[in-house]
Design a protein around this motif. Structure first.
Motif, PDB file in Angstrom:
ATOM      1  N   TYR A  59       0.863  -1.185   0.000  1.00 11.26           N
ATOM      2  CA  TYR A  59       0.000   0.000   0.000  1.00 11.26           C
ATOM      3  C   TYR A  59       0.897   1.232   0.000  1.00 11.26           C
ATOM      4  O   TYR A  59       1.600   1.501   0.981  1.00 11.26           O
ATOM      5  CB  TYR A  59      -0.918  -0.012   1.221  1.00 11.26           C
ATOM      6  N   ARG A  60       0.871   1.965  -1.086  1.00 10.52           N
ATOM      7  CA  ARG A  60       1.782   3.100  -1.247  1.00 10.52           C
ATOM      8  C   ARG A  60       1.520   4.195  -0.223  1.00 10.52           C
ATOM      9  O   ARG A  60       0.383   4.500   0.099  1.00 10.52           O
ATOM     10  CB  ARG A  60       1.659   3.684  -2.650  1.00 10.52           C
ATOM     11  N   CYS A  61       2.590   4.735   0.287  1.00  7.77           N
ATOM     12  CA  CYS A  61       2.565   5.969   1.088  1.00  7.77           C
ATOM     13  C   CYS A  61       2.122   5.780   2.532  1.00  7.77           C
ATOM     14  O   CYS A  61       1.896   6.779   3.233  1.00  7.77           O
ATOM     15  CB  CYS A  61       1.695   7.036   0.434  1.00  7.77           C
ATOM     16  N   ILE A  62       1.951   4.544   3.018  1.00 11.27           N
ATOM     17  CA  ILE A  62       1.666   4.336   4.434  1.00 11.27           C
ATOM     18  C   ILE A  62       2.595   3.257   4.973  1.00 11.27           C
ATOM     19  O   ILE A  62       2.970   2.329   4.263  1.00 11.27           O
ATOM     20  CB  ILE A  62       0.188   3.943   4.698  1.00 11.27           C
ATOM     21  N   ASN A  63       2.971   3.403   6.251  1.00 13.67           N
ATOM     22  CA  ASN A  63       3.838   2.416   6.878  1.00 13.67           C
ATOM     23  C   ASN A  63       3.023   1.497   7.784  1.00 13.67           C
ATOM     24  O   ASN A  63       1.801   1.641   7.916  1.00 13.67           O
ATOM     25  CB  ASN A  63       4.980   3.093   7.651  1.00 13.67           C
ATOM     26  N   GLU A  64       3.707   0.563   8.429  1.00 10.44           N
ATOM     27  CA  GLU A  64       3.004  -0.448   9.227  1.00 10.44           C
ATOM     28  C   GLU A  64       2.291   0.157  10.434  1.00 10.44           C
ATOM     29  O   GLU A  64       1.221  -0.319  10.822  1.00 10.44           O
ATOM     30  CB  GLU A  64       3.975  -1.555   9.670  1.00 10.44           C
ATOM     31  N   ARG A  65       2.846   1.206  11.036  1.00  9.92           N
ATOM     32  CA  ARG A  65       2.184   1.839  12.194  1.00  9.92           C
ATOM     33  C   ARG A  65       0.914   2.563  11.754  1.00  9.92           C
ATOM     34  O   ARG A  65      -0.108   2.506  12.437  1.00  9.92           O
ATOM     35  CB  ARG A  65       3.141   2.819  12.880  1.00  9.92           C
ATOM     36  N   GLN A  66       0.992   3.251  10.633  1.00 11.40           N
ATOM     37  CA  GLN A  66      -0.198   3.916  10.099  1.00 11.40           C
ATOM     38  C   GLN A  66      -1.251   2.896   9.706  1.00 11.40           C
ATOM     39  O   GLN A  66      -2.447   3.128   9.892  1.00 11.40           O
ATOM     40  CB  GLN A  66       0.200   4.775   8.893  1.00 11.40           C
ATOM     41  N   MET A  67      -0.798   1.773   9.183  1.00 12.79           N
ATOM     42  CA  MET A  67      -1.714   0.706   8.784  1.00 12.79           C
ATOM     43  C   MET A  67      -2.523   0.205   9.974  1.00 12.79           C
ATOM     44  O   MET A  67      -3.737  -0.018   9.876  1.00 12.79           O
ATOM     45  CB  MET A  67      -0.915  -0.443   8.172  1.00 12.79           C
ATOM     46  N   VAL A  68      -1.873   0.043  11.110  1.00  8.58           N
ATOM     47  CA  VAL A  68      -2.556  -0.420  12.317  1.00  8.58           C
ATOM     48  C   VAL A  68      -3.655   0.563  12.710  1.00  8.58           C
ATOM     49  O   VAL A  68      -4.792   0.167  13.009  1.00  8.58           O
ATOM     50  CB  VAL A  68      -1.555  -0.611  13.473  1.00  8.58           C
ATOM     51  N   SER A  69      -3.338   1.856  12.701  1.00 11.84           N
ATOM     52  CA  SER A  69      -4.322   2.876  13.075  1.00 11.84           C
ATOM     53  C   SER A  69      -5.494   2.905  12.102  1.00 11.84           C
ATOM     54  O   SER A  69      -6.655   3.025  12.499  1.00 11.84           O
ATOM     55  CB  SER A  69      -3.662   4.258  13.129  1.00 11.84           C
TER      56      SER A  69
END
Length: 313
Positions: free
Chosen positions: A190-200
Protein backbone atom coordinates in the motif's frame (compact mmCIF):
# COMPACT_ATOMS: atom_id res chain seq x y z
CA UNK A 1 -38.96 9.02 33.00
CA UNK A 2 -38.97 5.50 31.47
CA UNK A 3 -40.14 5.07 27.88
CA UNK A 4 -43.57 3.44 27.52
CA UNK A 5 -44.86 1.17 24.78
CA UNK A 6 -46.83 2.89 22.03
CA UNK A 7 -48.76 1.09 19.31
CA UNK A 8 -48.40 2.27 15.70
CA UNK A 9 -51.37 4.64 15.89
CA UNK A 10 -50.01 6.19 19.08
CA UNK A 11 -46.54 6.53 17.53
CA UNK A 12 -48.03 8.43 14.60
CA UNK A 13 -50.08 10.69 16.85
CA UNK A 14 -46.98 11.49 18.87
CA UNK A 15 -45.02 12.37 15.75
CA UNK A 16 -47.80 14.60 14.42
CA UNK A 17 -48.98 16.34 17.55
CA UNK A 18 -45.90 16.42 19.80
CA UNK A 19 -43.07 16.46 17.27
CA UNK A 20 -44.52 18.67 14.52
CA UNK A 21 -44.01 16.04 11.82
CA UNK A 22 -46.22 16.16 8.74
CA UNK A 23 -47.81 12.79 7.97
CA UNK A 24 -50.13 12.80 4.95
CA UNK A 25 -50.38 9.05 4.37
CA UNK A 26 -51.03 7.35 7.70
CA UNK A 27 -51.16 3.83 6.27
CA UNK A 28 -47.80 4.30 4.55
CA UNK A 29 -46.32 5.61 7.81
CA UNK A 30 -47.68 2.65 9.78
CA UNK A 31 -46.31 0.14 7.27
CA UNK A 32 -42.91 1.83 7.27
CA UNK A 33 -42.75 1.83 11.06
CA UNK A 34 -43.72 -1.84 11.04
CA UNK A 35 -40.91 -2.67 8.62
CA UNK A 36 -38.12 -0.60 10.16
CA UNK A 37 -39.13 0.07 13.76
CA UNK A 38 -39.69 3.42 15.46
CA UNK A 39 -36.30 3.56 17.15
CA UNK A 40 -34.28 2.64 14.05
CA UNK A 41 -36.12 5.12 11.83
CA UNK A 42 -37.17 8.01 14.07
CA UNK A 43 -34.54 7.70 16.78
CA UNK A 44 -31.76 7.23 14.26
CA UNK A 45 -32.50 10.02 11.78
CA UNK A 46 -34.31 12.77 13.66
CA UNK A 47 -31.50 15.14 14.68
CA UNK A 48 -30.62 16.64 11.32
CA UNK A 49 -34.30 17.45 10.61
CA UNK A 50 -35.11 19.00 13.98
CA UNK A 51 -35.16 22.57 15.19
CA UNK A 52 -32.36 22.71 17.79
CA UNK A 53 -34.30 25.26 19.85
CA UNK A 54 -37.74 23.65 20.03
CA UNK A 55 -36.49 20.03 19.72
CA UNK A 56 -39.38 19.52 17.30
CA UNK A 57 -39.17 18.91 13.59
CA UNK A 58 -38.62 21.95 11.41
CA UNK A 59 -41.84 23.34 10.01
CA UNK A 60 -42.91 21.45 6.92
CA UNK A 61 -40.79 18.36 7.62
CA UNK A 62 -42.55 15.31 6.20
CA UNK A 63 -42.47 11.71 7.32
CA UNK A 64 -41.13 10.91 3.86
CA UNK A 65 -38.11 13.17 4.51
CA UNK A 66 -37.04 10.89 7.35
CA UNK A 67 -37.66 7.78 5.28
CA UNK A 68 -35.59 9.10 2.38
CA UNK A 69 -32.72 9.97 4.72
CA UNK A 70 -32.94 6.44 6.11
CA UNK A 71 -32.73 4.95 2.61
CA UNK A 72 -29.90 7.30 1.68
CA UNK A 73 -27.94 6.05 4.68
CA UNK A 74 -28.78 2.47 3.72
CA UNK A 75 -27.36 3.08 0.24
CA UNK A 76 -24.23 4.60 1.79
CA UNK A 77 -23.77 1.48 3.93
CA UNK A 78 -24.09 -0.77 0.89
CA UNK A 79 -21.57 1.30 -1.07
CA UNK A 80 -18.95 1.55 1.68
CA UNK A 81 -19.34 -2.09 2.67
CA UNK A 82 -18.72 -3.24 -0.89
CA UNK A 83 -15.36 -1.49 -1.04
CA UNK A 84 -14.39 -2.25 2.55
CA UNK A 85 -14.83 -5.93 1.71
CA UNK A 86 -12.31 -5.46 -1.12
CA UNK A 87 -9.84 -4.12 1.45
CA UNK A 88 -10.68 -6.98 3.79
CA UNK A 89 -10.10 -9.65 1.14
CA UNK A 90 -6.79 -8.17 0.04
CA UNK A 91 -5.59 -7.94 3.64
CA UNK A 92 -6.47 -11.60 4.17
CA UNK A 93 -4.47 -12.51 1.08
CA UNK A 94 -1.42 -10.46 2.11
CA UNK A 95 -1.35 -11.62 5.75
CA UNK A 96 -1.71 -15.30 4.87
CA UNK A 97 0.94 -15.02 2.14
CA UNK A 98 3.67 -13.34 4.19
CA UNK A 99 2.94 -15.30 7.36
CA UNK A 100 3.15 -18.61 5.48
CA UNK A 101 6.20 -17.48 3.55
CA UNK A 102 8.03 -17.03 6.83
CA UNK A 103 6.56 -19.78 9.01
CA UNK A 104 5.29 -22.48 6.67
CA UNK A 105 1.82 -23.82 5.91
CA UNK A 106 1.26 -26.04 8.95
CA UNK A 107 -1.65 -24.89 11.13
CA UNK A 108 0.47 -25.27 14.26
CA UNK A 109 2.44 -22.20 13.17
CA UNK A 110 -0.43 -19.72 13.43
CA UNK A 111 -1.43 -21.37 16.72
CA UNK A 112 2.07 -20.81 18.14
CA UNK A 113 2.41 -17.72 20.36
CA UNK A 114 6.07 -17.47 19.41
CA UNK A 115 5.11 -16.42 15.88
CA UNK A 116 3.48 -13.25 17.17
CA UNK A 117 4.80 -10.10 18.77
CA UNK A 118 4.50 -11.53 22.28
CA UNK A 119 5.60 -8.44 24.21
CA UNK A 120 3.67 -6.89 27.08
CA UNK A 121 0.69 -8.14 29.06
CA UNK A 122 -1.87 -6.59 26.73
CA UNK A 123 -0.30 -8.24 23.70
CA UNK A 124 -0.23 -11.54 25.54
CA UNK A 125 -3.95 -11.36 26.31
CA UNK A 126 -4.79 -10.33 22.76
CA UNK A 127 -2.66 -13.09 21.22
CA UNK A 128 -4.14 -15.71 23.53
CA UNK A 129 -7.63 -14.54 22.57
CA UNK A 130 -6.81 -14.56 18.84
CA UNK A 131 -5.35 -18.07 19.01
CA UNK A 132 -8.48 -19.34 20.76
CA UNK A 133 -10.55 -17.90 17.92
CA UNK A 134 -8.33 -19.55 15.30
CA UNK A 135 -8.43 -22.86 17.20
CA UNK A 136 -12.21 -22.68 17.25
CA UNK A 137 -12.35 -22.78 13.47
CA UNK A 138 -10.10 -25.81 13.06
CA UNK A 139 -10.79 -27.91 16.16
CA UNK A 140 -14.56 -27.61 16.42
CA UNK A 141 -17.35 -28.55 14.04
CA UNK A 142 -17.81 -25.85 11.42
CA UNK A 143 -20.18 -24.97 8.57
CA UNK A 144 -17.25 -23.98 6.34
CA UNK A 145 -16.93 -26.89 3.88
CA UNK A 146 -13.43 -25.88 2.75
CA UNK A 147 -12.13 -26.05 6.34
CA UNK A 148 -13.80 -29.44 6.84
CA UNK A 149 -12.29 -30.65 3.56
CA UNK A 150 -8.77 -29.55 4.54
CA UNK A 151 -9.09 -31.20 7.96
CA UNK A 152 -10.46 -34.46 6.56
CA UNK A 153 -8.17 -34.82 3.55
CA UNK A 154 -4.93 -33.30 4.81
CA UNK A 155 -5.26 -33.09 8.57
CA UNK A 156 -4.13 -29.49 8.26
CA UNK A 157 -5.81 -26.13 7.58
CA UNK A 158 -3.30 -23.71 6.02
CA UNK A 159 -3.72 -20.06 6.87
CA UNK A 160 -4.69 -19.21 3.28
CA UNK A 161 -7.69 -21.52 3.71
CA UNK A 162 -8.60 -20.36 7.21
CA UNK A 163 -8.56 -16.63 6.39
CA UNK A 164 -11.64 -17.02 4.19
CA UNK A 165 -13.68 -17.68 7.33
CA UNK A 166 -12.13 -14.92 9.44
CA UNK A 167 -13.86 -11.59 9.99
CA UNK A 168 -12.29 -8.24 9.14
CA UNK A 169 -11.82 -7.76 12.87
CA UNK A 170 -10.03 -11.12 13.18
CA UNK A 171 -7.59 -10.54 10.33
CA UNK A 172 -6.94 -6.93 11.35
CA UNK A 173 -6.15 -8.03 14.91
CA UNK A 174 -3.85 -10.71 13.53
CA UNK A 175 -1.99 -8.10 11.48
CA UNK A 176 -1.63 -5.88 14.55
CA UNK A 177 -0.15 -8.75 16.57
CA UNK A 178 2.29 -10.02 13.96
CA UNK A 179 6.04 -9.33 14.19
CA UNK A 180 7.12 -6.08 12.59
CA UNK A 181 8.90 -7.74 9.66
CA UNK A 182 5.64 -9.27 8.42
CA UNK A 183 3.72 -6.05 9.08
CA UNK A 184 6.23 -4.14 6.96
CA UNK A 185 5.94 -6.61 4.07
CA UNK A 186 2.16 -6.26 4.09
CA UNK A 187 2.19 -2.46 4.35
CA UNK A 188 4.59 -2.15 1.41
CA UNK A 189 1.74 -3.30 -0.80
CA UNK A 190 0.00 0.00 0.00
CA UNK A 191 1.78 3.10 -1.25
CA UNK A 192 2.57 5.97 1.09
CA UNK A 193 1.67 4.34 4.43
CA UNK A 194 3.84 2.42 6.88
CA UNK A 195 3.00 -0.45 9.23
CA UNK A 196 2.18 1.84 12.19
CA UNK A 197 -0.20 3.92 10.10
CA UNK A 198 -1.71 0.71 8.78
CA UNK A 199 -2.56 -0.42 12.32
CA UNK A 200 -4.32 2.88 13.08
CA UNK A 201 -6.23 2.81 9.81
CA UNK A 202 -7.41 -0.77 10.29
CA UNK A 203 -8.63 0.00 13.80
CA UNK A 204 -11.00 2.62 12.37
CA UNK A 205 -11.93 0.63 9.26
CA UNK A 206 -13.09 -2.38 11.28
CA UNK A 207 -15.52 -0.23 13.26
CA UNK A 208 -17.01 1.35 10.16
CA UNK A 209 -17.22 -2.05 8.48
CA UNK A 210 -19.23 -3.34 11.44
CA UNK A 211 -21.59 -0.36 11.32
CA UNK A 212 -22.23 -1.08 7.63
CA UNK A 213 -22.72 -4.81 8.17
CA UNK A 214 -25.03 -4.41 11.18
CA UNK A 215 -27.29 -1.81 9.59
CA UNK A 216 -26.50 0.98 12.04
CA UNK A 217 -26.61 4.68 11.18
CA UNK A 218 -23.51 5.44 9.13
CA UNK A 219 -23.55 9.00 7.84
CA UNK A 220 -23.05 10.63 11.27
CA UNK A 221 -20.97 7.85 12.86
CA UNK A 222 -17.76 8.76 14.67
CA UNK A 223 -15.17 6.44 16.24
CA UNK A 224 -13.15 6.96 19.41
CA UNK A 225 -10.04 6.07 17.38
CA UNK A 226 -8.62 8.13 14.52
CA UNK A 227 -6.69 7.47 11.34
CA UNK A 228 -3.23 9.11 11.26
CA UNK A 229 -2.54 12.45 9.63
CA UNK A 230 -1.88 11.68 5.98
CA UNK A 231 -0.75 13.67 2.94
CA UNK A 232 -4.35 13.80 1.72
CA UNK A 233 -5.35 15.91 4.73
CA UNK A 234 -2.85 18.54 3.59
CA UNK A 235 -3.65 18.33 -0.12
CA UNK A 236 -7.36 18.82 0.50
CA UNK A 237 -6.55 21.79 2.73
CA UNK A 238 -8.75 20.39 5.49
CA UNK A 239 -9.20 23.00 8.25
CA UNK A 240 -7.64 22.46 11.65
CA UNK A 241 -8.70 23.24 15.18
CA UNK A 242 -5.44 23.72 16.99
CA UNK A 243 -3.29 20.89 15.66
CA UNK A 244 -6.20 18.56 14.91
CA UNK A 245 -7.88 18.23 11.53
CA UNK A 246 -11.60 18.97 11.71
CA UNK A 247 -12.53 16.38 9.09
CA UNK A 248 -11.24 13.03 7.96
CA UNK A 249 -9.95 11.63 11.23
CA UNK A 250 -12.74 9.58 12.86
CA UNK A 251 -15.78 10.42 10.72
CA UNK A 252 -17.12 8.91 7.50
CA UNK A 253 -14.68 11.00 5.48
CA UNK A 254 -11.82 9.28 7.29
CA UNK A 255 -12.95 6.13 5.50
CA UNK A 256 -12.96 7.98 2.17
CA UNK A 257 -9.35 9.05 2.84
CA UNK A 258 -8.28 5.60 4.07
CA UNK A 259 -9.73 3.91 1.00
CA UNK A 260 -7.57 6.22 -1.11
CA UNK A 261 -4.56 4.42 0.34
CA UNK A 262 -6.00 0.91 0.56
CA UNK A 263 -7.74 0.49 -2.80
CA UNK A 264 -6.26 0.32 -6.27
CA UNK A 265 -6.55 3.58 -8.24
CA UNK A 266 -9.12 2.00 -10.55
CA UNK A 267 -11.34 0.79 -7.72
CA UNK A 268 -11.00 4.08 -5.88
CA UNK A 269 -12.07 6.18 -8.84
CA UNK A 270 -15.13 3.97 -9.24
CA UNK A 271 -15.91 4.26 -5.52
CA UNK A 272 -15.75 8.08 -5.54
CA UNK A 273 -17.79 8.23 -8.73
CA UNK A 274 -20.54 6.16 -7.10
CA UNK A 275 -20.32 8.21 -3.89
CA UNK A 276 -20.73 11.51 -5.75
CA UNK A 277 -23.67 10.11 -7.69
CA UNK A 278 -25.38 8.88 -4.53
CA UNK A 279 -24.96 12.19 -2.66
CA UNK A 280 -26.01 14.28 -5.66
CA UNK A 281 -29.11 12.14 -6.18
CA UNK A 282 -30.15 12.67 -2.58
CA UNK A 283 -29.46 16.42 -2.54
CA UNK A 284 -31.20 17.03 -5.86
CA UNK A 285 -34.30 15.18 -4.67
CA UNK A 286 -34.62 16.84 -1.27
CA UNK A 287 -34.56 20.41 -0.06
CA UNK A 288 -35.13 19.54 3.60
CA UNK A 289 -31.38 19.39 4.20
CA UNK A 290 -28.82 21.88 2.92
CA UNK A 291 -25.74 20.51 1.17
CA UNK A 292 -23.31 21.98 3.70
CA UNK A 293 -25.40 20.72 6.61
CA UNK A 294 -25.26 17.20 5.21
CA UNK A 295 -21.49 17.44 4.70
CA UNK A 296 -21.01 18.65 8.27
CA UNK A 297 -22.97 15.69 9.63
CA UNK A 298 -20.94 13.29 7.49
CA UNK A 299 -17.60 14.92 8.32
CA UNK A 300 -16.97 15.85 4.67
CA UNK A 301 -14.94 19.01 3.95
CA UNK A 302 -16.04 21.37 1.18
CA UNK A 303 -13.08 20.19 -0.92
CA UNK A 304 -13.93 16.46 -0.75
CA UNK A 305 -14.85 16.12 -4.43
CA UNK A 306 -11.28 16.95 -5.44
CA UNK A 307 -9.80 13.88 -3.75
CA UNK A 308 -9.28 11.89 -6.96
CA UNK A 309 -7.17 14.72 -8.41
CA UNK A 310 -4.32 14.18 -5.96
CA UNK A 311 -1.67 11.54 -5.66
CA UNK A 312 -1.47 9.54 -2.42
CA UNK A 313 1.92 10.93 -1.35
Amino acid sequence: MPKIFLNYDQQIEKLKNEKNLRIDDVEYAKETLRQTGYYALIGGYKDILKNPTTKKYKDGTRFEDIVELYYFDESLRQLFLRYLIKVENELKSQVSYYFTEKNGENQKEYLDIRNYNYIGKRNQRDIDKLIKILEGYIKKSTDYHYINHAKKKHGNVPLWVLTNALTFGNISKMYMLLPQDIQIKVSKNYRCINERQMVSILTVMVKFRNVCAHGERLFTYRTADSIPDLPMHVKLNIPQKGTQYVNGKNDLFSVVIALKYLLSDEWYKEFVKELKKLIDKYLNKHDSIEEQELYTKMGFPVSWRKITRYRKC
